[in-house]
Design an enzyme around this catalytic site. Structure first.
Site, short mmCIF file in Angstrom:
data_model
loop_
_atom_site.label_atom_id
_atom_site.label_comp_id
_atom_site.label_asym_id
_atom_site.label_seq_id
_atom_site.Cartn_x
_atom_site.Cartn_y
_atom_site.Cartn_z
N PHE A 131 -30.81 34.77 28.75
CA PHE A 131 -31.11 34.08 29.83
C PHE A 131 -29.11 33.82 31.01
O PHE A 131 -28.38 33.42 29.48
CB PHE A 131 -31.98 33.58 30.64
CG PHE A 131 -32.88 34.25 30.81
CD1 PHE A 131 -33.86 34.64 31.76
CD2 PHE A 131 -33.59 33.58 29.11
CE1 PHE A 131 -35.60 35.23 31.58
CE2 PHE A 131 -35.32 34.07 28.94
CZ PHE A 131 -35.78 34.59 29.90
N THR A 161 -34.64 35.92 23.96
CA THR A 161 -34.13 36.46 25.07
C THR A 161 -32.75 35.41 25.08
O THR A 161 -32.69 34.25 25.65
CB THR A 161 -35.08 36.51 26.27
OG1 THR A 161 -36.23 37.41 25.56
CG2 THR A 161 -34.65 37.17 27.39
#
Length: 287
Positions: A177, A175
């Protein structure tokens, strides 16, 4: 980067992946859990937190759709990025055996990312608000047939046992961010060979081939665009584009490309200028 409260907001319960990202990048700051992404944004806008750690895309699940709408509306600014490898741990109440499990609770994206594992074991996947929230629920409900898929931090916080580690279906689950702040803070153009990122949104003019022409400046000036996405603004004729490019707006070639973009656009707004994460090349997200 000013720190007035020494808090960094994130969406989710304590122990979520976003909480882990906060602790990894800013270990001296206090993570501030928020029920929704909008609440996490609002915490920074109202001064309850200095920064926000927000997931923007995942190598498996794709973009986090809410963020692409909240970012332009919030007027927040991106000051950094972070790439977190995502791992899910199977956690249960202390002493529960594997053969007692009937249901596995976690975020809908985590269910998709552990789909083969859940099916192989014959369990029923149940959607929870977020991964750490699922772990919290298991700890509170006290039902021995319930398990959660969540980050390891959640097991520590909620007193659960991890009975199997890293159960995701693929090892390329990452992921990305972005770190947000209220005030505009463009990173200075580095003197050394440091890779910079510029994120912006734009709306092209309503003329034939406008997008093609707007993008032409990046091609002719050799600017690498690592991300380009479109989404509707409430009408099928109104489209907003979100883009990431390598480079700084003060770089001569980037400046030429942005000038050409503005010529063919109704609106161009830079959301952030920040150093590229050292992990960017390793994970190659959105390439």
């Amino acid at each position: 980067m000013p720190e007035k409260t020494n808090r960094i907001s994130f969406q989710g319960e304590p122990g979520a992946n976003s909480d882990t990202a906060c602790r990894n990048v800013y270990p001296s700051m206090e993570p501030l859990p928020c029920p929704t992404f909008e609440d996490a944004f609002n915490a920074v806008e109202t001064g309850k937190a200095d920064l926000a750690m927000i997931p923007i895309e995942n190598t498996i699940a794709g973009r986090v759709a809410d963020i692409h709408h909240l970012l332009p509306e919030s007027r927040m600014h991106i000051v950094g990025e972070y790439f977190l490898p995502i791992h899910f741990q199977l956690m249960v109440l202390p002493g529960v055996r594997r053969d007692e499990i009937k249901t596995v609770h976690t975020h809908i994206h985590a269910l998709g990312q552990c789909r083969k594992y859940i099916r192989k074991n014959g369990w029923k996947g149940v959607v929870a608000g977020d991964t750490a929230g699922a772990a919290k629920m298991v700890s509170e409900v006290k039902d021995r047939t319930m398990a959660a898929l969540a980050p390891a931090l959640a097991a520590t916080l909620y007193g659960l046992d991890i009975i199997e580690e890293n159960v995701e279906d693929t090892d390329s689950n990452v992921t990305r961010f972005v770190v947000l702040t209220k005030n505009k803070q463009w990173a200075e153009r580095p003197a050394a060979d440091v890779k910079m990122m510029t994120t912006f949104i734009f709306r092209v003019r309503n003329v034939p081939a406008a997008l093609y022409k707007a993008m032409g400046g990046f091609a002719t000036n050799g600017i690498n665009m690592t991300k380009l996405e479109s989404y509707q603004l409430g009408a099928f004729t109104a489209t907003l584009f979100y883009a990431d490019i390598e480079g700084h707006p003060d770089d001569p070639l980037v400046k030429l490309a942005l000038d050409e973009l503005r010529f063919f656009s109704r609106e161009v707004r830079i959301l952030g200028v920040y150093p590229a994460s050292q992990s960017r090349e390793q994970w190659k997200v959105a390439d």
